[in-house]
Design an enzyme around this catalytic site. Structure first.
Site, PDB file in Angstrom:
ATOM      1  N   GLN A  96       0.797  -1.147  -0.138  1.00 15.78           N
ATOM      2  CA  GLN A  96      -0.574  -0.245   0.205  1.00 15.78           C
ATOM      3  C   GLN A  96       0.806   1.350   0.009  1.00 15.78           C
ATOM      4  OE1 GLN A  96      -2.920  -1.062  -0.798  1.00 15.78           O
ATOM      5  NE2 GLN A  96      -3.137  -3.186   0.859  1.00 15.78           N
ATOM      6  N   ASP A 121     -10.395  -2.824  -0.468  1.00 15.99           N
ATOM      7  CA  ASP A 121      -9.744  -2.931   0.918  1.00 15.99           C
ATOM      8  C   ASP A 121      -9.315  -1.966   1.879  1.00 15.99           C
ATOM      9  OD1 ASP A 121      -6.615  -1.808   0.575  1.00 15.99           O
ATOM     10  OD2 ASP A 121      -6.377  -4.025  -0.315  1.00 15.99           O
ATOM     11  N   GLY A 173     -14.173   0.505 -12.712  1.00 13.50           N
ATOM     12  CA  GLY A 173     -13.856   1.963 -12.411  1.00 13.50           C
ATOM     13  C   GLY A 173     -13.199   1.623 -13.979  1.00 13.50           C
ATOM     14  N   ASP A 191      -5.362  -0.419  -8.383  1.00 14.27           N
ATOM     15  CA  ASP A 191      -4.793  -1.271  -7.419  1.00 14.27           C
ATOM     16  C   ASP A 191      -5.643  -2.957  -8.057  1.00 14.27           C
ATOM     17  OD1 ASP A 191      -4.386  -3.203  -5.678  1.00 14.27           O
ATOM     18  OD2 ASP A 191      -5.353  -2.174  -4.160  1.00 14.27           O
ATOM     19  N   SER A 192      -5.256  -3.137  -9.010  1.00 16.92           N
ATOM     20  CA  SER A 192      -5.393  -4.273  -9.835  1.00 16.92           C
ATOM     21  C   SER A 192      -5.045  -5.376  -9.342  1.00 16.92           C
ATOM     22  CB  SER A 192      -6.043  -3.812 -11.474  1.00 16.92           C
ATOM     23  OG  SER A 192      -4.668  -4.417 -11.306  1.00 16.92           O
ATOM     24  N   SER A 193      -6.187  -6.594 -10.357  1.00 16.71           N
ATOM     25  CA  SER A 193      -5.593  -8.195 -10.464  1.00 16.71           C
ATOM     26  C   SER A 193      -5.020  -8.276 -11.370  1.00 16.71           C
ATOM     27  CB  SER A 193      -6.454  -8.651  -9.831  1.00 16.71           C
ATOM     28  OG  SER A 193      -7.534  -8.288  -8.872  1.00 16.71           O
ATOM     29  N   ASP A 194      -4.721  -9.500 -11.095  1.00 18.75           N
ATOM     30  CA  ASP A 194      -3.522 -10.299 -12.153  1.00 18.75           C
ATOM     31  C   ASP A 194      -4.184  -9.925 -13.860  1.00 18.75           C
ATOM     32  OD1 ASP A 194      -1.537 -10.534 -10.480  1.00 18.75           O
ATOM     33  OD2 ASP A 194      -2.905 -12.397 -10.303  1.00 18.75           O
ATOM     34  N   TYR A 261       2.252 -12.224  -1.255  1.00 15.50           N
ATOM     35  CA  TYR A 261       2.496 -12.157  -2.624  1.00 15.50           C
ATOM     36  C   TYR A 261       3.276 -13.606  -3.649  1.00 15.50           C
ATOM     37  CZ  TYR A 261      -0.730  -8.104  -2.940  1.00 15.50           C
ATOM     38  OH  TYR A 261      -1.543  -7.000  -1.924  1.00 15.50           O
TER      39      TYR A 261
END
Length: 331
Positions: A96, A121, A173, A191-194, A261
C-alpha cells in the site's frame, strides 16, 4: 491488492495434481491438509503460498467474486478474493505504501486530486489521505462487499474511508476513467488484480489511453505490474505499451518486497504524461507523509512502516536480469 473491476479467476481442481487454479477459498482449503490455506494459480505454476488457518471471520459471495477472511497466527487477518490472497494484516503496508508514495512523492507539485481504481480494502486510500495537500481523492470500486468486509476485519486499512476528502464510488472503474474529464487528476493509482479474465482490460491500451487523457499535463499513473520472477513477458509488453501511450513523457518500473505475494516481490509501472515540470522517478520530490512531517495531514497519527526516501530511490534499481530486458525500454 483488492481489485475493483476485475477479479483473479481460476478453475476448481482439488485433486492431488492441481492442473488448474481454484476459483474459491473453499477450493484452496481442499487443496491442502491439516488446516492450511494454499494459494494455487496458473499465474505461478508449480508452487504455492501456504498459511496455517485459524478461525474464518467472513465467507461470502458477492456479485463479482468469492470473498473470505481468516485469522492466521503468522500474518494476522488474511483477505482472499477468488482463492487468491489480496492482503494480510502483517505485511499489507509494504504494498500500500509503495504503490501510493512512489507516484505521489515523485510529483514535482504537491498532489491535490487523486483517483484510486480498485483498492476496495482501503489500503491505498488510507495512504493517499496522509497528504495534507490532497483536496479530493476519488475511488472507483466495483464490489461493495470488499470495503464492507475491510471495515469489519481490517480497520487499520479502512481508516481512509471516513476521511471527508474521500469520494468513494461503487462503480465500474474502467467506465469511471473513461468518463473522467480531460486533465482532471494529478495522479491515478490502479490497485488491480492479475491480467487474467476480466482483469485483462486493465492492462490493455484503451484503459491506459483513458488514464492518459484523465491526467493533468505532467501527471502520473501507477499500476500494479506483476513479479519480475514470474511475469517478465507481461511486464515487458506492458512497458512497451506504456512507452507508446505516454510518448513524450516517462515510464519506469519499481518494485517492493512482500512475503505473501507470489515470489515475495511485486512491481509497479509508473507513467508520466508529457508536460509539466521534468523530474526523475528515482529522486523523490518531497518528504514522505509520515507522522509529524511537513507533508502529512493533521489526522496522520501513525508512522510509515516501509516507505522512505532511500527505499524510493532503491525501488527503481533493477537486478541485472531485469535490467537487460527492461532497461533498453526506459533509457
Amino acid at each position: 491488492m483488492a481489485s475493483s473491476d476485475s477479479n483473479k479467476r481460476a478453475k476448481n481442481d482439488t485433486s492431488e495434481d492441481v492442473k488448474e487454479s481454484p476459483s474459491t477459498a473453499s477450493a484452496c482449503e481442499g487443496a491442502v491438509k491439516d488446516g492450511w490455506f494454499s494459494e494455487l494459480s496458473t499465474m505461478w505454476p508449480g508452487h504455492a503460498m501456504s498459511i496455517k488457518m485459524g478461525d474464518v471471520l467472513f465467507r461470502g459471495r458477492s456479485d463479482f467474486q468469492d470473498v473470505m477472511v481468516f485469522e492466521s497466527e503468522a500474518f494476522g487477518n488474511v483477505l482472499v478474493l477468488d482463492g487468491v490472497i489480496q492482503c494480510t494484516a502483517r505485511d499489507e503496508f509494504s504494498y500500500q505504501e509503495m504503490i501510493t508514495h512512489l507516484p505521489l512523492c515523485s510529483l514535482p507539485q504537491a498532489p491535490k486530486r487523486v483517483l484510486v481504481v480498485g483498492g476496495g480494502d482501503g489500503g491505498v486510500l488510507r495512504e493517499v489521505m496522509r497528504y495534507s495537500s490532497v483536496e479530493t481523492a476519488d475511488m472507483a470500486e466495483i464490489d461493495k462487499m470488499v470495503p464492507e468486509v475491510s471495515k469489519q476485519c481490517f480497520p487499520q486499512m479502512a481508516a481512509g474511508f471516513s476521511d471527508p476528502r474521500a469520494n468513494v464510488k461503487i462503480c465500474d472503474g474502467l467506465k469511471f476513467v473513461e468518463d473522467a474529464e480531460e486533465g482532471t487528476y494529478d495522479a491515478i493509482i490502479v490497485d488491480s488484480s492479475d491480467p487474467v479474465g476480466p482483469a485483462e482490460v486493465l492492462f490493455e491500451k484503451p484503459f491506459f489511453e483513458n488514464m492518459h487523457r484523465a491526467l493533468k499535463p505532467g501527471g502520473i499513473c501507477c499500476t500494479q505490474a506483476e513479479s519480475l520472477w514470474l511475469h517478465m513477458p507481461i511486464i515487458q509488453s506492458l512497458a512497451e505499451m506504456c512507452q507508446s501511450v505516454f510518448a513524450g513523457g516517462k515510464t519506469a518500473y519499481a518494485f517492493t518486497t512482500i512475503p505473501t505475494y507470489p515470489s515475495g516481490q511485486i512491481g509497479f509501472m509508473l507513467c508520466k504524461k508529457a508536460g509539466g515540470q521534468d523530474f526523475d522517478f528515482g529522486v523523490p520530490a518531497r518528504e514522505p507523509p509520515t507522522r509529524g512531517s511537513s507533508t502529512a495531514a493533521p489526522s496522520v497519527k501513525t508512522p510509515l512502516k516501509y516507505y522512505n526516501s532511500k527505499v524510493h530511490s532503491a525501488a527503481f534499481v533493477l537486478p541485472q536480469f531485469a535490467e537487460e530486458v527492461l532497461g533498453p525500454l526506459f533509457n
